[in-house]
Design a protein around this motif. Structure first.
Motif, short mmCIF file in Angstrom:
data_model
loop_
_atom_site.label_atom_id
_atom_site.label_comp_id
_atom_site.label_asym_id
_atom_site.label_seq_id
_atom_site.Cartn_x
_atom_site.Cartn_y
_atom_site.Cartn_z
N ASN A 112 0.98 -1.40 -0.18
CA ASN A 112 -0.19 -0.08 -0.06
C ASN A 112 0.67 1.19 -0.20
O ASN A 112 1.68 1.11 -0.93
CB ASN A 112 -0.87 -0.15 1.21
N ASP A 113 1.36 2.09 1.00
CA ASP A 113 1.88 3.23 1.15
C ASP A 113 3.23 3.33 0.70
O ASP A 113 3.38 2.79 0.83
CB ASP A 113 1.74 4.18 2.13
N PRO A 114 3.10 4.30 -0.40
CA PRO A 114 4.73 4.29 -0.21
C PRO A 114 5.26 5.30 1.05
O PRO A 114 5.08 5.75 1.32
CB PRO A 114 5.05 5.51 -1.40
N TYR B 247 8.30 0.40 0.84
CA TYR B 247 6.31 0.53 1.29
C TYR B 247 5.79 -0.34 1.73
O TYR B 247 6.56 -1.28 1.85
CB TYR B 247 5.57 0.79 -0.59
N GLN B 248 4.74 -0.13 2.42
CA GLN B 248 3.84 -0.92 2.99
C GLN B 248 3.68 -2.08 2.50
O GLN B 248 2.97 -2.18 1.01
CB GLN B 248 2.68 -0.36 3.18
N TRP B 249 3.82 -3.42 3.01
CA TRP B 249 3.90 -4.45 2.47
C TRP B 249 3.75 -5.98 3.68
O TRP B 249 4.16 -6.08 4.62
CB TRP B 249 5.23 -4.77 1.84
N TRP C 278 -6.97 11.89 9.80
CA TRP C 278 -6.85 11.95 8.48
C TRP C 278 -5.19 11.10 8.80
O TRP C 278 -4.80 10.94 9.57
CB TRP C 278 -5.73 13.57 8.90
N GLU C 279 -4.85 10.29 7.58
CA GLU C 279 -4.34 9.52 7.61
C GLU C 279 -2.46 10.54 6.39
O GLU C 279 -2.90 11.09 5.64
CB GLU C 279 -4.73 7.78 6.29
N CYS C 280 -1.79 9.31 6.84
CA CYS C 280 -0.27 9.79 5.82
C CYS C 280 -0.60 11.88 5.49
O CYS C 280 -0.35 11.99 3.95
CB CYS C 280 -0.53 9.65 4.72
N VAL D 177 -3.48 7.62 16.16
CA VAL D 177 -2.23 8.69 15.56
C VAL D 177 -0.78 7.88 14.78
O VAL D 177 0.24 6.79 14.90
CB VAL D 177 -1.91 9.21 16.84
N ARG D 178 -0.65 8.24 14.31
CA ARG D 178 0.41 7.44 12.79
C ARG D 178 0.79 8.15 11.60
O ARG D 178 0.71 9.59 10.95
CB ARG D 178 -0.22 6.23 12.52
N ASP D 179 2.01 7.45 10.80
CA ASP D 179 2.31 8.38 9.73
C ASP D 179 2.77 9.45 9.71
O ASP D 179 2.94 10.25 9.06
CB ASP D 179 1.32 8.41 8.39
N PRO D 180 4.36 9.53 10.80
CA PRO D 180 5.30 10.40 10.55
C PRO D 180 5.98 10.71 10.14
O PRO D 180 6.29 10.13 8.76
CB PRO D 180 5.90 10.20 11.57
C1 FRU Z 1 -3.12 4.35 4.55
C2 FRU Z 1 -2.49 3.85 5.95
C3 FRU Z 1 -1.58 4.21 6.91
C4 FRU Z 1 -1.07 3.08 8.01
C5 FRU Z 1 -1.27 2.18 7.08
C6 FRU Z 1 -1.06 0.96 7.81
O1 FRU Z 1 -3.05 3.47 4.15
O2 FRU Z 1 -3.93 2.95 7.27
O3 FRU Z 1 -2.26 5.42 7.98
O4 FRU Z 1 0.09 3.64 8.25
O5 FRU Z 1 -1.82 2.50 6.05
O6 FRU Z 1 -0.48 0.04 6.68
#
Ligand code: FRU
Length: 491
Positions: free
Chosen positions: A46-48, A62-64, A222-224, A167-170
């Motif tokens: 998922n996310d870069p 990337y998220q894997w 609010w993510e990322c 709370v995430r995604d610094p």
């Molecule tokens: C966004 C998200 C982020 C989280 C990650 C988990 O797609 O939900 O907020 O850090 O994916 O994979």
């Protein structure tokens, strides 16, 4: 269910013998796999994350999740490149083996400090009662590309008062000798927010407060988040969840906006001038930007959406990243341009020119669905005109410029393989007819990125054409229009 839970939170270190090879074999059989977009060999991306250029080399993480097309124990996978075109796969960078990251190494960004990279990520923690917490963690990226977790992790344990476990995604940056860490958050009243920590050494952090915006009640999380300066303005980018569809906007399950204005980091006050959706396509989420060594602000995003099943899931892999896009602000618009290095992917150009009058012309009928098109429509005297991609007798992806409705539409309703239809099968954006419109299209098997008017309107989408269908490119018009197309196959 127990077995599923067990496998969902398994790290790659717990793979059974032959399991990863079997996953690889299954995914490689899928002809929907892209050839020039970053994508996982198997499993779900998922996310870069952690975007950085270090010592000339571009690193993309990337998220894997390794074990199939589902969201489970998230690792950071790692690829690098010297030219943003050819990517080399490196060993998994972060495997969540510690108590402070017991349910995944979640998203985050990177900075350079003292010649090496610092990666920031969220240690996701879930409890048996269904609640969760989050720890902010650090890892070092050395010049040779290896990654090592910080020995004093987590750098921030838990969440500040007033916020839930979300709370995430610094995203970290440095300004006037201070480091700032921006995080996506959910207030206890279940509204989304941005919060900030600060540090003098990027290792020890203290809570500074919440960013004061004029969006106090805009979705539930609010993510990322991202923050950067661009052409004299301050820009926040984030992925709010829980925004209702409205006109041309917010039709995907979750959406992404950029907000432009002036930010005072001392008081954390953001005077917003306007906000907009970044991308109008069906599949776009969780972008991240970074500045490269030549000073360009580059963006990658996840071509996909959370909580949606895709037709390719049965092959045990999922999703891809967008092409790298260079950002700029022109007037009140964000402009996204595929980086010029991508021209290297082009084979010989083929040119098509003509005038359409109430007709449809096939310009290429034997694409292998890996190509770029650079085109302009001129002398526009048509009610509607446009382009059909992936056109077989049964299916087509239609891009329609509608001079009466003053909009441009992307329509994937005719595909046999449908998904996420509850969010609609057409996406659109306001478009003002003028004498000329340029369109640049990248097609990569099941991915399409469409840049209109130099990147002022962008649609990023997946399409899953029937496996046995031949796909053509057509142009069409209701009325009269001239077209000029440069077509480049890609191999
Ligand atoms: C966004 C998200 C982020 C989280 C990650 C988990 O797609 O939900 O907020 O850090 O994916 O994979």
């Amino acid at each position: 269910i127990e077995e599923m839970a067990e496998s969902k939170y398994r790290t790659i270190l717990e793979a059974k013998s032959g399991e990863l090879e079997a996953l690889k074999d299954k995914a490689i059989k899928d002809s929907w796999q892209p050839i020039y977009h970053i994508h996982p060999q198997y499993g779900l991306m998922n996310d870069p994350n952690g975007l950085i250029q270090l010592n000339g080399e571009y690193h993309v993480f990337y998220q894997w999740y390794p074990y199939g097309a589902m969201h489970g124990m998230k690792h950071w996978a790692h690829v690098k490149s010297t030219d943003l075109v050819t990517w080399e796969r490196l060993p998994v960078a972060l495997t969540p083996t510690e108590e402070y990251e017991s349910h995944g190494a979640y998203s985050g960004g990177a900075i350079e400090k003292d010649g090496q990279g610092l990666l920031f990520y969220t240690g996701n923690v879930k409890y048996e009662d269904g609640s969760r917490s989050a720890n902010q963690c650090i890892a070092m990226l050395t010049r040779d590309g290896s990654v090592e977790k910080y020995t004093h992790n987590p750098a921030v344990r838990g969440v500040p008062d007033g916020y839930t476990g979300h709370v995430r995604d610094p995203k970290v940056w440095k300004e006037n000798d201070t480091y700032y860490m921006l995080l996506g958050a959910q207030r206890e009243n279940e509204t989304g927010a941005l919060i900030v920590y600060e540090s003098s050494d990027a290792l020890q952090w203290s809570f500074k407060g919440e960013v004061k915006t004029s969006l106090p009640d805009f979705g539930y999380m609010w993510e990322c988040p991202d923050y950067f300066k661009l052409d004299g303005k301050d820009v926040f980018v984030f992925s709010p969840q829980g925004i209702k569809a409205d006109g041309h906007d917010f039709h995907n399950i979750y959406n992404v906006i950029y907000a432009v204005g002036t930010f005072d980091v001392e008081s954390l006050t953001f005077e917003m001038e306007y906000y907009r959706e970044i991308d109008k396509g069906f599949d776009f989420y969780a972008p991240q930007t970074f500045q490269d060594e030549s000073g360009r602000r580059l963006l990658f995003a996840w071509i996909g959406n959370p909580d949606v099943d895709y037709p390719s899931d049965e092959y045990g892999w999922a999703h891809a990243l967008t092409l790298p896009r260079e950002l700029s602000l022109e007037g009140n618009e964000l402009v996204q341009k595929p980086v010029e290095e991508l021209n290297k992917l082009r084979d010989q150009a083929v040119h098509f020119r003509g005038t359409l009058k109430n007709e449809e012309v096939i310009i290429d009928e034997a694409t292998n669905n890996a190509y770029e098109i650079n085109m302009t429509f001129r002398e526009i005297a048509a009610k509607q005109f446009g382009l059909e991609l992936f056109n077989s007798k049964e299916e087509e992806l239609r891009l329609v410029f509608d001079t009466e409705k003053q909009e441009v539409r992307l329509d994937r309703s005719s595909f046999h393989h449908q998904y996420a239809t509850e969010y609609g099968v057409v996406r659109s954006e306001k478009w003002t007819a003028s004498n000329e419109v340029d369109v640049r299209v990248f097609v990569d098997k099941s991915i399409v990125e469409i840049y209109i008017n130099g990147g002022k309107i962008v649609f990023t989408s997946r399409v899953f054409p029937k496996k046995d269908s031949k796909s053509a490119v057509n142009v069409f018009a209701e009325g009269a229009v001239d077209y000029r197309i440069d077509y480049y196959g890609m191999s």
